[in-house]
Motif scaffolding. Sequence first.
Motif, PDB file in Angstrom:
ATOM      1  N   ALA A   1       0.825  -1.192   0.000  1.00  0.00           N
ATOM      2  CA  ALA A   1       0.000   0.000   0.000  1.00  0.00           C
ATOM      3  C   ALA A   1       0.874   1.262   0.000  1.00  0.00           C
ATOM      4  CB  ALA A   1      -0.939  -0.010   1.190  1.00  0.00           C
ATOM      5  N   PHE A   2       1.982   1.220   0.765  1.00  0.00           N
ATOM      6  CA  PHE A   2       2.872   2.383   0.818  1.00  0.00           C
ATOM      7  C   PHE A   2       3.379   2.737  -0.578  1.00  0.00           C
ATOM      8  CE2 PHE A   2       7.309   3.643   0.491  1.00  0.00           C
ATOM      9  CZ  PHE A   2       7.289   4.888   1.104  1.00  0.00           C
ATOM     10  N   TRP A   3       3.850   1.713  -1.303  1.00  0.00           N
ATOM     11  CA  TRP A   3       4.456   1.981  -2.605  1.00  0.00           C
ATOM     12  C   TRP A   3       3.411   2.451  -3.623  1.00  0.00           C
ATOM     13  CZ3 TRP A   3       8.910   3.536  -3.598  1.00  0.00           C
ATOM     14  CH2 TRP A   3       9.400   3.553  -4.906  1.00  0.00           C
ATOM     15  N   ALA A   4       2.237   1.900  -3.587  1.00  0.00           N
ATOM     16  CA  ALA A   4       1.174   2.347  -4.500  1.00  0.00           C
ATOM     17  C   ALA A   4       0.824   3.805  -4.220  1.00  0.00           C
ATOM     18  CB  ALA A   4      -0.060   1.458  -4.346  1.00  0.00           C
ATOM     19  N   ARG A   5       0.730   4.152  -2.945  1.00  0.00           N
ATOM     20  CA  ARG A   5       0.446   5.541  -2.580  1.00  0.00           C
ATOM     21  C   ARG A   5       1.565   6.460  -3.055  1.00  0.00           C
ATOM     22  NH1 ARG A   5       0.164   8.165   3.538  1.00  0.00           N
ATOM     23  NH2 ARG A   5      -1.413   9.726   3.041  1.00  0.00           N
ATOM     24  N   ARG A   6       2.804   6.086  -2.793  1.00  0.00           N
ATOM     25  CA  ARG A   6       3.953   6.907  -3.170  1.00  0.00           C
ATOM     26  C   ARG A   6       3.989   7.113  -4.678  1.00  0.00           C
ATOM     27  NH1 ARG A   6       7.047  10.153  -4.157  1.00  0.00           N
ATOM     28  NH2 ARG A   6       5.263  11.180  -3.257  1.00  0.00           N
ATOM     29  N   GLN A   7       3.748   6.049  -5.434  1.00  0.00           N
ATOM     30  CA  GLN A   7       3.778   6.154  -6.894  1.00  0.00           C
ATOM     31  C   GLN A   7       2.616   6.977  -7.431  1.00  0.00           C
ATOM     32  OE1 GLN A   7       6.451   5.243  -8.962  1.00  0.00           O
ATOM     33  NE2 GLN A   7       7.125   5.389  -6.840  1.00  0.00           N
ATOM     34  N   CYS A   8       1.469   6.898  -6.788  1.00  0.00           N
ATOM     35  CA  CYS A   8       0.329   7.722  -7.191  1.00  0.00           C
ATOM     36  C   CYS A   8       0.711   9.198  -7.135  1.00  0.00           C
ATOM     37  CB  CYS A   8      -0.863   7.447  -6.276  1.00  0.00           C
ATOM     38  SG  CYS A   8      -2.233   8.614  -6.488  1.00  0.00           S
ATOM     39  N   HIS A   9       1.303   9.611  -6.030  1.00  0.00           N
ATOM     40  CA  HIS A   9       1.635  11.029  -5.882  1.00  0.00           C
ATOM     41  C   HIS A   9       2.865  11.422  -6.690  1.00  0.00           C
ATOM     42  CE1 HIS A   9      -1.705  11.446  -3.346  1.00  0.00           C
ATOM     43  NE2 HIS A   9      -1.279  10.479  -2.550  1.00  0.00           N
ATOM     44  N   GLU A  10       3.795  10.527  -6.820  1.00  0.00           N
ATOM     45  CA  GLU A  10       4.961  10.797  -7.670  1.00  0.00           C
ATOM     46  C   GLU A  10       4.509  11.041  -9.109  1.00  0.00           C
ATOM     47  OE1 GLU A  10       9.194  11.050  -8.275  1.00  0.00           O
ATOM     48  OE2 GLU A  10       8.046  10.906  -6.420  1.00  0.00           O
ATOM     49  N   THR A  11       3.651  10.171  -9.609  1.00  0.00           N
ATOM     50  CA  THR A  11       3.145  10.310 -10.972  1.00  0.00           C
ATOM     51  C   THR A  11       2.279  11.560 -11.122  1.00  0.00           C
ATOM     52  OG1 THR A  11       3.186   7.913 -11.198  1.00  0.00           O
ATOM     53  CG2 THR A  11       1.840   9.115 -12.780  1.00  0.00           C
ATOM     54  N   THR A  12       1.454  11.826 -10.139  1.00  0.00           N
ATOM     55  CA  THR A  12       0.586  13.001 -10.201  1.00  0.00           C
ATOM     56  C   THR A  12       1.414  14.283 -10.244  1.00  0.00           C
ATOM     57  OG1 THR A  12      -1.165  11.822  -9.041  1.00  0.00           O
ATOM     58  CG2 THR A  12      -1.303  14.227  -9.047  1.00  0.00           C
ATOM     59  N   ILE A  13       2.412  14.389  -9.395  1.00  0.00           N
ATOM     60  CA  ILE A  13       3.240  15.599  -9.369  1.00  0.00           C
ATOM     61  C   ILE A  13       4.049  15.720 -10.660  1.00  0.00           C
ATOM     62  CG2 ILE A  13       5.180  16.731  -8.201  1.00  0.00           C
ATOM     63  CD1 ILE A  13       2.389  17.073  -6.841  1.00  0.00           C
ATOM     64  N   HIS A  14       4.544  14.609 -11.197  1.00  0.00           N
ATOM     65  CA  HIS A  14       5.244  14.678 -12.496  1.00  0.00           C
ATOM     66  C   HIS A  14       4.298  15.136 -13.605  1.00  0.00           C
ATOM     67  CE1 HIS A  14       9.182  13.461 -11.347  1.00  0.00           C
ATOM     68  NE2 HIS A  14       8.787  12.289 -10.879  1.00  0.00           N
ATOM     69  N   SER A  15       3.038  14.717 -13.533  1.00  0.00           N
ATOM     70  CA  SER A  15       2.086  15.171 -14.555  1.00  0.00           C
ATOM     71  C   SER A  15       1.835  16.669 -14.426  1.00  0.00           C
ATOM     72  CB  SER A  15       0.772  14.382 -14.482  1.00  0.00           C
ATOM     73  OG  SER A  15       0.005  14.757 -13.354  1.00  0.00           O
ATOM     74  N   VAL A  16       1.843  17.177 -13.209  1.00  0.00           N
ATOM     75  CA  VAL A  16       1.698  18.618 -12.988  1.00  0.00           C
ATOM     76  C   VAL A  16       2.922  19.357 -13.536  1.00  0.00           C
ATOM     77  CG1 VAL A  16       1.553  20.422 -11.206  1.00  0.00           C
ATOM     78  CG2 VAL A  16       0.145  18.359 -11.026  1.00  0.00           C
ATOM     79  N   ASP A  17       4.101  18.781 -13.356  1.00  0.00           N
ATOM     80  CA  ASP A  17       5.315  19.387 -13.915  1.00  0.00           C
ATOM     81  C   ASP A  17       5.246  19.443 -15.443  1.00  0.00           C
ATOM     82  OD1 ASP A  17       6.350  19.718 -11.362  1.00  0.00           O
ATOM     83  OD2 ASP A  17       7.579  17.901 -11.456  1.00  0.00           O
ATOM     84  N   ALA A  18       4.749  18.378 -16.049  1.00  0.00           N
ATOM     85  CA  ALA A  18       4.602  18.362 -17.506  1.00  0.00           C
ATOM     86  C   ALA A  18       3.573  19.403 -17.953  1.00  0.00           C
ATOM     87  CB  ALA A  18       4.195  16.969 -17.983  1.00  0.00           C
TER      88      ALA A  18
END
Length: 136
Positions: A1-18
Amino acid sequence: AFWARRQCHETTIHSVDALAAALGRYPTSADTTIDPAVAVDGIDELLAGFMTRNKSRLRSESPLVVGVAAEESPTGWLVEVGPAPAVVTVAPSDEVADHCDVRLEGPAVAVYLTLWNRSDELDLVDLWRSAPVTWG
């Protein structure tokens, strides 16, 4: 669960950067497709998971409490900042204003982007900008 949560926000923030690169500016919450529930979880991850770490640079010689409240969340956060790592307490959102020195509040997505230093939609305490999230 930790890793899925971390990747969700990592991907979301990278999409905001894009999105920021495509727009040539910080996006507003209206520019994104971030679900408010994801934003609330991302606020919690940042505050409780990053800002409380020993290596966090969120520090202040003069102690203060930053209150964070997202309109879509029944709970808010009190971030006690001082010379040691921050201490984060979850509190009912309607009580946050009564227990803080400064507040950050607004729609969940706007708060999320602001706390992750990806928006200028809401005013943020300068001390926050000096404490970027680092991993590792």
